[in-house]
Design an enzyme around this catalytic site. Structure first.
Site, PDB file in Angstrom:
ATOM      1  N   ILE A   1       0.714  -1.171   0.252  1.00  0.00           N
ATOM      2  CA  ILE A   1       0.371  -0.127  -0.026  1.00  0.00           C
ATOM      3  C   ILE A   1       0.923   1.257  -0.193  1.00  0.00           C
ATOM      4  O   ILE A   1       1.901   1.203   0.392  1.00  0.00           O
ATOM      5  CB  ILE A   1      -0.481  -0.048   0.959  1.00  0.00           C
ATOM      6  CG1 ILE A   1      -0.098   0.066   2.960  1.00  0.00           C
ATOM      7  CG2 ILE A   1      -2.108  -1.044   0.779  1.00  0.00           C
ATOM      8  CD1 ILE A   1      -1.284   0.370   3.978  1.00  0.00           C
TER       9      ILE A   1
ATOM     10  N   ASN B   1       0.766  -6.108   8.231  1.00  0.00           N
ATOM     11  CA  ASN B   1       2.552  -5.103   7.725  1.00  0.00           C
ATOM     12  C   ASN B   1       1.845  -4.170   7.573  1.00  0.00           C
ATOM     13  O   ASN B   1       1.120  -4.161   6.175  1.00  0.00           O
ATOM     14  CB  ASN B   1       2.958  -5.944   6.821  1.00  0.00           C
ATOM     15  CG  ASN B   1       4.391  -5.890   6.669  1.00  0.00           C
ATOM     16  OD1 ASN B   1       4.754  -4.593   6.374  1.00  0.00           O
ATOM     17  ND2 ASN B   1       5.332  -6.792   7.045  1.00  0.00           N
TER      18      ASN B   1
ATOM     19  N   ILE C   1       3.011  -2.318   5.623  1.00  0.00           N
ATOM     20  CA  ILE C   1       3.987  -2.325   4.517  1.00  0.00           C
ATOM     21  C   ILE C   1       3.748  -3.139   2.731  1.00  0.00           C
ATOM     22  O   ILE C   1       3.749  -2.771   2.228  1.00  0.00           O
ATOM     23  CB  ILE C   1       5.772  -2.649   4.592  1.00  0.00           C
ATOM     24  CG1 ILE C   1       6.531  -1.548   5.146  1.00  0.00           C
ATOM     25  CG2 ILE C   1       6.138  -2.058   2.690  1.00  0.00           C
ATOM     26  CD1 ILE C   1       7.804  -1.554   5.349  1.00  0.00           C
ATOM     27  N   GLU C   2       2.606  -4.073   3.752  1.00  0.00           N
ATOM     28  CA  GLU C   2       2.599  -4.661   2.691  1.00  0.00           C
ATOM     29  C   GLU C   2       0.671  -4.499   2.445  1.00  0.00           C
ATOM     30  O   GLU C   2       0.536  -3.986   1.467  1.00  0.00           O
ATOM     31  CB  GLU C   2       1.865  -6.082   3.602  1.00  0.00           C
ATOM     32  CG  GLU C   2       4.149  -6.839   2.971  1.00  0.00           C
ATOM     33  CD  GLU C   2       4.071  -7.815   2.824  1.00  0.00           C
ATOM     34  OE1 GLU C   2       3.491  -9.303   3.044  1.00  0.00           O
ATOM     35  OE2 GLU C   2       4.835  -8.412   3.800  1.00  0.00           O
ATOM     36  N   MET C   3      -0.109  -4.986   3.654  1.00  0.00           N
ATOM     37  CA  MET C   3      -1.773  -4.600   3.148  1.00  0.00           C
ATOM     38  C   MET C   3      -2.114  -3.515   4.255  1.00  0.00           C
ATOM     39  O   MET C   3      -3.467  -2.879   4.099  1.00  0.00           O
ATOM     40  CB  MET C   3      -2.441  -6.170   3.407  1.00  0.00           C
ATOM     41  CG  MET C   3      -1.373  -6.849   2.125  1.00  0.00           C
ATOM     42  SD  MET C   3      -2.545  -8.623   2.174  1.00  0.00           S
ATOM     43  CE  MET C   3      -4.139  -7.885   1.647  1.00  0.00           C
TER      44      MET C   3
END
Length: 342
Positions: free
Chosen positions: A109, A149, A151-153
């Site tokens: 994201i 996370n 940084i991820e979702m």
């Protein structure tokens, strides 16, 4: 003759008998199909195929719960699991192109970059641990991590459940498989049910191992002989041709510096012996999953082969050796899992 000598001889003879018995049992099981339930919580059942070789054929998915798997597939592809509705599991694990994303590191994201290369989701249920550092013991434990996370979702279960309950299609699908409907546990169960069904099919290497000698070309058969005799199978063996042990990235004085940018499991365990140690990646479908290594810093197979031969085995391979082994690795590519078509 001393009693100590008699005991020693007896122990040695018993050990020999035990080894011979094990070898006999293994030979009797060669090419035998064995029914084995692998994932109790998802209802996925496999037929295990065993041969006398360091590399084993993949199991065949005998049955799985289609309703749970279809729901899991829909969730896997849904960006509703991310905070800003822009990233799905399939964003980093393309189901129709090797099961990864083709980038060195994935994009989460807000266009944030991850820290490690995304591994393929295909056959991941067969790995002994999940993630490059093995921090999750199974898919059930792995599933929430990218969702939470930042940084991820970057999402949370409360928001995800709220969004899913606002979608009549998802509500209907959840209610069809569970009286509890949309819950955290059912989201995880559905995704895992889908992922556990993602077993590649009909690879040339498996056909060869099961007795079809024409499944591999002459060059690929040379590559197989070298893969075994040079010692590649020390780390890359079993059903997943890897994914079943930890190993240091190589002799630190023999590997390129760009592979030493990450201390591996040490960041998790703080054990000095775990510096630069990672889970050995599976080589299943490896021809489809470039770039390679934990940071995606190597673009092609031939370079990866040379790096590992030098760093792990201390070998400077000839061009012919590299070409033969690369040809073999092409034979590790399987057809898409059947659950993607059903």
């Amino acid at each position: 003759m001393s009693s100590r000598y008699v005991v020693l001889v007896t122990v040695c003879l018993l050990a020999i008998v035990l080894v011979l018995a094990m070898q006999l049992k293994a030979s009797q099981q060669q090419h035998q199909w064995q029914k084995e339930v692998e994932i109790q919580s998802t209802g996925v059942t496999y037929l295990e195929r065993k041969v006398e070789a360091p590399i084993q054929p993949l199991p065949v998915v005998e049955q799985y719960d289609i309703a749970w798997a279809r729901l899991g597939k829909a969730l896997f592809k849904s960006p509703l699991l991310s905070a800003d509705n822009t990233v799905s599991c399939a964003s980093c694990h393309d189901l129709y192109n090797g099961g990864d994303d083709g980038f060195s590191v994935s994009v989460g994201i807000k266009q944030q970059l991850g820290e490690r290369n995304s591994p393929t989701v295909f056959n991941s249920v067969l790995n002994f641990r999940q993630f490059w550092d093995g921090r999750s013991p199974n898919l059930e434990a792995q599933t929430p991590e990218p969702i939470h996370n930042p940084i991820e979702m970057g999402s949370n279960w409360q928001d995800i459940i709220k969004k899913l309950k606002a979608q009549p299609g998802f509500v209907k699908s959840f209610n069809a498989v569970s009286k509890e409907g949309v819950t955290t546990e059912n989201i995880i169960k559905a995704i895992v049910a889908f992922e556990a069904s993602l077993i590649s099919q009909n690879s040339p290497i498996d056909a060869f191992l099961l007795g079809n000698t024409s499944a591999l070309s002459t060059q690929q058969q040379r590559g197989y002989e070298k893969f075994v005799s040079y010692g590649c199978v020390t780390c890359h063996q079993g059903r997943n041709i890897g994914g079943n042990l930890y190993q240091k990235v190589g002799r630190l004085d023999r590997v390129p510096s760009h592979l030493l940018d990450d201390v591996g499991r040490f960041a998790l365990t703080q054990n000095p012996q775990d510096k630069f140690v990672f889970k050995v990646p599976s080589l299943r479908n490896v021809a489809l999953t470039a770039p390679y290594f934990h940071n995606g810093s190597v673009d092609n197979l031939s370079d990866a082969i040379r790096i590992m031969a030098k760093g792990q085995l201390g070998l400077d391979l000839s061009d012919e050796d590299v070409a033969d082994i690369e040809a073999l690795l092409q034979a590790f590519t399987g057809e898409l899992p059947r659950s993607l078509a059903e």
